[in-house]
Scaffold this active site. Structure first.
Site, PDB file in Angstrom:
ATOM      1  N   ASN A 145       0.831  -1.203   0.000  1.00  0.00           N
ATOM      2  CA  ASN A 145       0.000   0.000   0.000  1.00  0.00           C
ATOM      3  C   ASN A 145       0.863   1.250   0.000  1.00  0.00           C
ATOM      4  OD1 ASN A 145      -2.386  -1.558   0.299  1.00  0.00           O
ATOM      5  ND2 ASN A 145      -2.040  -1.675   2.493  1.00  0.00           N
ATOM      6  N   ASP A 177      -9.929   6.561  14.059  1.00  0.00           N
ATOM      7  CA  ASP A 177      -8.829   6.553  15.029  1.00  0.00           C
ATOM      8  C   ASP A 177      -9.197   7.295  16.307  1.00  0.00           C
ATOM      9  OD1 ASP A 177      -7.415   5.097  13.164  1.00  0.00           O
ATOM     10  OD2 ASP A 177      -6.212   6.797  12.484  1.00  0.00           O
ATOM     11  N   LYS A 188       4.727  -5.635   9.044  1.00  0.00           N
ATOM     12  CA  LYS A 188       4.788  -4.583   8.031  1.00  0.00           C
ATOM     13  C   LYS A 188       6.237  -4.140   7.845  1.00  0.00           C
ATOM     14  CE  LYS A 188       0.396  -2.625   9.605  1.00  0.00           C
ATOM     15  NZ  LYS A 188      -0.228  -1.465  10.242  1.00  0.00           N
ATOM     16  N   TYR A 204       3.942   0.764   2.338  1.00  0.00           N
ATOM     17  CA  TYR A 204       3.718  -0.314   3.299  1.00  0.00           C
ATOM     18  C   TYR A 204       3.739  -1.646   2.566  1.00  0.00           C
ATOM     19  CZ  TYR A 204       1.208   2.777   6.657  1.00  0.00           C
ATOM     20  OH  TYR A 204       0.829   3.732   7.551  1.00  0.00           O
ATOM     21  N   HIS A 213       0.664  -0.029  14.944  1.00  0.00           N
ATOM     22  CA  HIS A 213       1.497   0.904  14.189  1.00  0.00           C
ATOM     23  C   HIS A 213       0.725   2.179  13.890  1.00  0.00           C
ATOM     24  CE1 HIS A 213       2.787   2.648  10.275  1.00  0.00           C
ATOM     25  NE2 HIS A 213       3.925   2.675  10.931  1.00  0.00           N
ATOM     26  N   HIS A 248      -2.899   1.066  14.403  1.00  0.00           N
ATOM     27  CA  HIS A 248      -3.617  -0.037  13.779  1.00  0.00           C
ATOM     28  C   HIS A 248      -2.867  -1.358  13.925  1.00  0.00           C
ATOM     29  CE1 HIS A 248      -5.004   3.392  10.945  1.00  0.00           C
ATOM     30  NE2 HIS A 248      -5.768   3.342  12.019  1.00  0.00           N
TER      31      HIS A 248
END
Length: 183
Positions: free
Chosen positions: A48, A168, A72, A132, A119, A62
């Site tokens: 991503n 968030d 990741k 990512y 993260h 997340h």
């Protein structure tokens, strides 16, 4: 590639070593063989790109729960970010501790965030872009999040938070019932 440990076990910084001459620069972003010491047979089924328009904006914190917990590999390809990982692993000696590092388009660092970590990041410049690479595909039914301003985490964001998504902002605060993620 040079591996640099952080205070959180298994959360690694990877310094890439560019080769440059009069034609330009070449940079290896990923090498399964060189990263085998931190994760044998590391594969990324999802890649991503995020762009955060406004300096001071925060994205995160997340994570994904098993059976699709994800690692990741993150690199800033434009601008600057303050990148943060939080250890959520059940029984970890660094449970709920965080570590942040500045990633920039020029500093040659990548962050490897293992399974069981949350993260997030704060854009330190306008139009910051992160690449990512994920070891699992996104799975809505296993996603989780922590509030970036959770007092129990006490993350020291370098700038006042300029923008944050409703998702968030509305993530639950940690309480004593959260004992960690069993991997």
């Amino acid at each position: 590639m040079k591996l640099q440990p952080t205070p959180l076990p298994d959360f690694m910084l990877i310094e890439t070593m560019p080769v440059q001459d009069e034609r330009g620069r070449f940079l290896r972003l990923f090498c399964e063989t060189e990263l085998a010491s931190i994760r044998p047979a590391l594969h990324f089924p999802q890649i991503n790109l995020s762009t955060t328009f406004q300096r001071g904006s925060v994205r995160g914190m997340h994570f994904q729960r098993p059976p699709v917990a994800e690692a990741k590999l993150i690199r800033c390809i434009h601008g600057r970010v303050f990148d943060v990982a939080v250890d959520l692993r059940l029984g970890s000696p660094t449970f709920l501790q965080w570590h942040g590092v500045e990633l920039t388009e020029d500093n040659q660092l990548q962050a490897f965030i293992p399974e069981g970590f949350a993260h997030g990041f704060q854009a330190m410049s306008d139009n910051a872009q992160l690449l990512y690479m994920h070891t699992e595909s996104w799975n809505r039914s296993h996603e989780g999040g922590l509030r970036p301003d959770d007092p129990r985490l006490a993350i020291s964001w370098p700038l006042p938070i300029a923008q944050i998504s409703e998702r968030d902002r509305s993530a639950p605060l940690l309480d004593n019932s959260f004992t960690g993620i069993q991997l």
